[in-house]
Design a protein around this motif. Structure first.
Motif, PDB file in Angstrom:
ATOM      1  N   ARG A  78       0.300   4.300  -2.426  1.00  0.00           N
ATOM      2  CA  ARG A  78       0.116   5.618  -1.825  1.00  0.00           C
ATOM      3  C   ARG A  78       1.032   6.648  -2.485  1.00  0.00           C
ATOM      4  N   HIS A 109       0.828  -1.203   0.000  1.00  0.00           N
ATOM      5  CA  HIS A 109       0.000   0.000   0.000  1.00  0.00           C
ATOM      6  C   HIS A 109       0.865   1.258   0.000  1.00  0.00           C
ATOM      7  N   ILE A 169      -4.992   3.845   1.524  1.00  0.00           N
ATOM      8  CA  ILE A 169      -3.691   4.467   1.306  1.00  0.00           C
ATOM      9  C   ILE A 169      -3.596   5.816   2.004  1.00  0.00           C
ATOM     10  N   GLN A 199      -0.504   9.590  -4.823  1.00  0.00           N
ATOM     11  CA  GLN A 199      -0.465  10.910  -4.205  1.00  0.00           C
ATOM     12  C   GLN A 199       0.473  11.857  -4.951  1.00  0.00           C
TER      13      GLN A 199
END
Length: 614
Positions: free
Chosen positions: A204, A200, A423, A208
């Motif tokens: 993430r 994860h 996440i 992001q």
């Protein structure tokens, strides 16, 4: 909150990507994952050199890993043990670290997702994420690069075997080159499905960093020669001490300047004047990652930068005509917890029900659209709501923001959308830190700053108190943020820190204190712009800089307010500084004198360098 640490993915490839070359022509065969339906593109490449160099650069970013690795002394310590030397404890620690790194490296190599290839009506793009999780790149080819282009639109994964970049590098531009990328390539040997457990943390970072492109930013233009000068300076110099930042000096109506620390080497840019409304100084770190752009210099026509702010990603958009590379670099090369507070602002706030889905449906029906067009048809939603909804879809992996054209595009990273709550946090300690702050559970704890000490030449020392109601006690974490935004000399009295220190990462109390400090900085910056907010300021330090156009030397003013005292330090950045301290009868008089001094510096052409600090 308990979350599964990994996301299961199964990849099915009919064959392996390859490059076939004969005496008369070359074919680039890219195998695509077949479970997402019919996706692909084929055509004859018009500019073989551009195609080869850009793909090779993208594959180089995919395999890059600039994280620091200490020397492996296992063999030497084993030799000492055989000689009867007293190194037993060190040997066991070194052996354990060596095995952990080796096993983690193998697991990570198999757990990362393959690059994502997306075929749109107007282009075909490739998205990659580096192994050190600090660099995101999107390579886009316009339709004009291909003759006889045939395409089936959609998104899927691309197979990149270890020898494919080397094969691509051997393409000869004097021979015709054709591209065939689809799921039905003839299979030389049968391939078994590959099952991955994607961390994860990787998802993430990938999502992001990409969603950061939707945030407002300071934009400036560079000429290709400016990028060449920067890469040449980085290649011929090596800094052995901090700070090692790349500093941008942006003055409205003037060409941007690039400053390399710690040498204070000034590079004047030639790509055009900065069109922003306010001057700014922005420091970025991890500049060695820019060496991945060297291969693109012969083809670059212009370079555009998107500076999001301190600690946030920086985007470099390289326009090469028929191809465009967008390189997004995180605030730090190391995926450390210092960036946790920066990524905290990337999470969208309140999103009206159904707005995100309606905007995505419109993109799927109408294709790439600008933000203004999407807002105009958002059924009365405000710009802030629409931006938050699109940012949420980016985090779910279903929408892509194309920085090069300023458009949102539909792109499904996974067959099913990624749950943004999974996440949201990098690990369980980070989730507990947000609970201590009251994010999502009222009354979970109390976090406050007790002391912020600005240490000249070193950074900022931060002390705090955290009331942990689960532990039924208070903790007093502290740490030093150095000049590069990294955390040093961290302490805490909790069991996690007393057991392992920082070897297993920061404890939740240090996380919470870092987030509180970051949020307080943001609130103070907003408050100090109003007369009411200025009245609340009793202690503050600001730096103002101005560079002489003829000599190139930079004058630095450092003005501090501490109760009834105003302190001023000024001088050339590389020379001796002069000092002055003024005492006043009241806080109000000192505050008035402090802001009067700042306003005079601004009127004299000095730039507020607060944005350069992390």
């Amino acid at each position: 909150m308990t979350t599964a640490p990994r996301h299961p993915v199964e990849l099915r490839y009919a064959t392996t990507s390859d490059v076939e070359s004969t005496a008369d022509a070359s074919r680039v065969l890219l195998a695509l994952e077949g479970s997402r339906g019919t996706v692909g593109v084929r055509g004859r490449v018009k500019d073989s050199a551009l195609f080869r160099d850009t793909l090779t650069a993208a594959f180089g970013i995919l395999s890059s890993d600039l994280r620091y690795r200490g020397k492996d002394r296992t063999a030497y310590l084993a030799y000492l043990m055989k000689q009867g030397k007293r190194a037993t404890a060190q040997i066991w620690e070194a052996q354990k670290a060596f095995l952990d790194n080796a096993l983690d490296g193998e697991e990570k190599q198999d757990a990362l997702l393959d690059p994502v290839l997306t075929v749109d009506p107007d282009s075909v793009s490739l998205e990659v994420f580096s192994r050190d999780e600090s660099a995101y790149a999107r390579l886009s080819f316009d339709n004009g690069l291909f003759d006889g282009r045939e395409a089936a639109h959609g998104s899927t994964f691309l197979d990149v075997p270890a020898d494919l970049p080397a094969r691509m590098d051997r393409l000869r531009t004097y021979l015709p080159v054709s591209l065939e990328a689809h799921v039905a390539l003839p299979a030389k040997t049968a391939r078994e499905p590959r099952k991955l457990e994607v961390p994860h943390a990787w998802l993430r970072g990938f999502l992001q960093v990409q969603s950061a492109a939707t945030l407002p930013a300071s934009t400036c233009e560079l000429a290709p020669i400016d990028l060449y000068n920067l890469l040449f300076a980085l290649r011929t110099r090596k800094s052995k001490k901090a700070p090692r930042a790349l500093r941008f000096e942006l003055v409205p109506g003037a060409a941007p300047r690039l400053v390399l620390e710690p040498w204070e080497l000034v590079l004047e840019c030639h790509g055009g004047k900065y069109t922003g409304t306010a001057p700014a100084v922005v420091r970025t770190f991890g500049r060695q990652r820019l060496m991945a752009l060297a291969r693109l210099l012969p083809h670059a026509k212009s370079v555009r930068l998107q500076l999001m702010g301190p600690g946030l990603p920086v985007f470099w958009v390289i326009d090469m005509g028929a191809a465009t590379l967008t390189l997004g670099l995180t605030g730090w090369t190391e995926s450390g917890w210092s960036s946790a507070a920066a990524f905290d602002v990337l999470m969208p706030r309140a999103v009206p029900d159904g707005l995100a889905q309606s905007l995505r449906d419109r993109l799927r029906a109408e294709g790439p659209l600008s933000f203004e067009t999407l807002v105009a048809g958002a059924n009365g939603a405000t710009k802030e709501q629409a931006r938050a909804a699109l940012q949420l879809e980016c985090l779910r992996g279903r929408v892509l923001f194309d920085l090069s054209k300023g458009q949102y595009r539909p792109r499904d990273l996974m067959a099913t959308p990624v749950d943004e709550s999974v996440i949201r946090f990098g690990n369980e300690r980070e989730a507990r830190a947000h609970r201590l702050l009251g994010d999502g559970s009222a009354g979970a704890g109390a976090v406050k700053l007790t002391k912020v000490h600005d240490v000249v030449g070193e950074g900022t020392r931060i002390h705090g108190e955290v009331v942990d109601r689960e532990a039924v006690r208070s903790f007093f974490p502290s740490f030093l943020l150095d000049l590069e935004g990294r955390v040093k000399e961290a302490t805490c009295g909790c069991p996690h820190f007393r057991r392992s220190g920082m070897r297993e990462g920061p404890c939740e109390h240090q996380f919470a204190l870092r987030l509180v400090y970051s949020r307080r900085r943001t609130e103070e910056e907003a408050l100090r712009r109003t007369p009411e907010g200025r009245k609340l300021i009793r202690a503050e330090t600001r730096s103002y800089v101005r560079r002489d156009a003829e000599s190139g030397q930079e004058m630095v003013y450092r003005v501090s307010l501490d109760g009834q005292v105003v302190a001023v330090e000024w001088g050339l950045r590389t020379g001796e500084a002069r000092h002055q301290r003024l005492w006043f009868d009241s806080d109000a008089e000192a505050r008035s004198a402090y802001f009067t001094r700042l306003e005079k510096l601004s009127a004299d052409g000095y730039i507020d360098a607060a944005s350069s600090l992390v």
